[in-house]
Design an enzyme around this catalytic site. Structure first.
Site, PDB file in Angstrom:
ATOM      1  N   HIS A  99    -102.433 -61.764  97.304  1.00 47.25           N
ATOM      2  CA  HIS A  99    -101.519 -61.012  96.426  1.00 47.25           C
ATOM      3  C   HIS A  99    -102.405 -60.124  95.552  1.00 47.25           C
ATOM      4  O   HIS A  99    -103.541 -60.508  95.225  1.00 47.25           O
ATOM      5  CB  HIS A  99    -100.768 -61.895  95.439  1.00 47.25           C
ATOM      6  CG  HIS A  99     -99.945 -63.011  95.993  1.00 47.25           C
ATOM      7  ND1 HIS A  99    -100.480 -64.191  96.430  1.00 47.25           N
ATOM      8  CD2 HIS A  99     -98.605 -63.158  96.111  1.00 47.25           C
ATOM      9  CE1 HIS A  99     -99.503 -65.004  96.813  1.00 47.25           C
ATOM     10  NE2 HIS A  99     -98.360 -64.405  96.633  1.00 47.25           N
ATOM     11  N   ASP A 102    -104.085 -61.966  92.762  1.00 46.12           N
ATOM     12  CA  ASP A 102    -105.176 -62.917  93.058  1.00 46.12           C
ATOM     13  C   ASP A 102    -106.538 -62.243  92.978  1.00 46.12           C
ATOM     14  O   ASP A 102    -107.531 -62.893  92.694  1.00 46.12           O
ATOM     15  CB  ASP A 102    -105.087 -63.482  94.488  1.00 46.12           C
ATOM     16  CG  ASP A 102    -103.714 -63.957  94.859  1.00 46.12           C
ATOM     17  OD1 ASP A 102    -102.996 -64.421  93.963  1.00 46.12           O
ATOM     18  OD2 ASP A 102    -103.355 -63.836  96.047  1.00 46.12           O
TER      19      ASP A 102
HETATM   20  C1  XLS Z   1     -94.428 -69.717  97.611  1.00 44.72           C
HETATM   21  C2  XLS Z   1     -94.769 -68.879  98.742  1.00 44.72           C
HETATM   22  C3  XLS Z   1     -95.876 -67.870  98.474  1.00 44.72           C
HETATM   23  C4  XLS Z   1     -95.875 -66.805  99.538  1.00 44.72           C
HETATM   24  C5  XLS Z   1     -96.622 -65.561  99.181  1.00 44.72           C
HETATM   25  O1  XLS Z   1     -93.757 -70.754  97.737  1.00 44.72           O
HETATM   26  O2  XLS Z   1     -95.083 -69.697  99.827  1.00 44.72           O
HETATM   27  O3  XLS Z   1     -97.116 -68.499  98.371  1.00 44.72           O
HETATM   28  O4  XLS Z   1     -96.387 -67.294 100.740  1.00 44.72           O
HETATM   29  O5  XLS Z   1     -96.125 -64.951  98.048  1.00 44.72           O
END
Ligand code: XLS
Ligand code: NI
Ligand code: NI
Length: 433
Positions: A99, A102
């Site tokens: 993301h 991150d």
């Molecule tokens: C949260 C989601 C997140 C997505 C990406 O529960 O799994 O981690 O994979 O935003």
């Protein structure tokens, strides 16, 4: 080189007899299964957020991990990227996912966020020129910052929609620049806490518009990756609009996007929705929207999306069976959207969690490949439906109520129930290893 993974060797395949903790027992990347190397079947990916941004918190306590890169400035963000790429190298991970939040320091406004992101994308792009690790997908974090507390695309405030749209544009640009194979939208706050303050129809329309804008922009910039929605029924919100695969399919149909967008299915989310992982995968395959997977399980007692690394080979076998039946991954892959338990403090925990997960997935995929290859399960399934392949079966399906009525009367059709043979099939499946 940083000294974070001091003395941890590159992980190699040594086979099941090895006593070494730092090796693969089942994952031999170059082993040929059903005509292609395991690494190309599995397409493993490390999740940047869980491995490098997660601080070890839970709802009752904060940070337990002390990482030398924790801090909100560019120097720390670069150190984090250095360590991330060192880990990718130790694991020889084919892919990673991220993301925006991150990889970059958090700014105080859109301009700063954008600037920080661009500087970090330059840094990561440079690293990727001498790394084997590619980008499976990028995404925007439209759920952590307080501005998103009432949703991103589905916010009652159009300014939040605008901020989100601008952020998605930056993240799609970044993903495109890094050669990402997919772009993911997970709507963590796209839902409601209470219906009392929610105009559901409006929010759905807003989400549909945003998705149309994303698809339009993808074509505008020539992004050849797949746009993926990641379904989840709830958590953090009480109800999320992308509840499960079936719900997402209805939504895509409604906004004329069913040919444009596929799904990224997460094991833990499937369970939260009251389904099995293989149910979600099979449905996506049948509907032609299967894209990619997030391979992380929940704790079966806690009922939360605990994002644990997979460790159950029989469960994983059934999941990869569906992936193989779908023709395998095209742009998609196996992303470990999984984090360490908060007591797992050490650098080696980060490595060994991935080693175990990669091994378990490899063992599951190999078992699934055997099951598909010898065809016994499919033969029994097909046999159950064989009546539909007869002349009479075909006629029934293409007929109408009156004709069928006459046929039932004339031919005295009087069906005899047949065993579903569930236990026999369960016994069969347990034979594959
Ligand atoms: C949260 C989601 C997140 C997505 C990406 O529960 O799994 O981690 O994979 O935003
Ligand atoms: Ni996920
Ligand atoms: Ni999740």
């Amino acid at each position: 080189m940083t000294d974070f993974f001091n003395e941890i060797p590159k992980i190699k395949y040594e086979g099941q007899e090895s006593e070494n903790d730092f090796c693969f027992r089942h994952y031999n990347p170059d082993e040929i299964v059903l005509g292609k190397p395991l690494k190309d079947h599995l397409r493993f990916s490390v999740a940047y957020w869980h491995s490098f941004a997660f601080e070890g918190g839970d709802p009752f306590g904060g940070q337990t991990f002390n990482r030398p890169w924790f801090g909100n400035d560019m120097k720390m963000a670069k150190l984090k990227a250095d360590v991330a790429f060192e880990m990718f190298d130790i694991l020889d991970a084919p892919f990673f996912c991220f993301h925006d939040a991150d990889v970059r320091p958090e700014g105080t406004n859109f301009f700063e966020n954008n600037d920080n992101l661009n500087e970090m994308i330059d840094y990561i792009a440079e690293k990727m020129t001498y790394s084997n690790t590619k980008l499976l997908w990028g995404t925007a974090n439209l759920f952590s910052n307080r501005r998103y507390m009432s949703g991103a695309a589905t916010n009652p405030d159009p300014d939040v929609f605008a901020f989100s749209a601008a952020t998605i544009k930056s993240c799609l640009d970044a993903t495109h620049r890094l050669g990402g194979k997919n772009y993911v939208l997970w709507g963590g706050r796209e839902g409601y806490e209470t219906l009392l303050n929610t105009h559901m129809g409006r929010e759905r329309e807003q989400a549909g518009r945003m998705l149309q804008m994303v698809v339009d922009y993808k074509y505008k910039i020539g992004f050849e990756g797949t746009i993926l929605i990641e379904p989840k029924p709830q958590e953090p919100t009480k109800h999320q609009y992308d509840y499960d695969v079936a719900t997402v399919y209805g939504f895509l149909k409604d906004f004329n996007l069913e040919g444009e967008v596929k799904v990224n299915i997460e094991q833990g989310h499937a369970i939260l929705a009251g389904h099995s992982f293989e149910h979600e995968l099979a449905l996506a395959r049948e509907l032609g929207i299967f894209g990619s997977i997030d391979m992380n399980r929940n704790d079966y007692q806690s009922g939360w999306d605990t994002d644990q690394f997979p460790n159950n080979i029989p469960e994983i076998t059934l999941a990869y069976y569906e992936v193989l039946k779908a023709g395998g991954f095209k742009n998609g892959g196996t992303n470990f959207d999984a984090k360490l338990r908060r007591q797992s403090l050490d650098a080696e925990d980060l490595i060994l969690s991935h080693v175990g997960a990669m091994d378990v997935c490899a063992a599951g995929l190999k078992a699934a490949a055997k099951m598909l290859d010898d065809g016994k399960l499919e033969a029994m399934r097909d046999e159950r439906y064989s009546g539909w392949d007869t002349q009479s079966g075909k006629e029934i399906l293409n007929s109408d109520l009156e004709t069928i009525y006459t046929k039932v009367l004339n031919e005295n059709i009087n069906p005899e129930p047949k065993s579903g043979r569930q236990e026999r099939l369960e016994n069969l499946v347990n034979r594959y290893k």
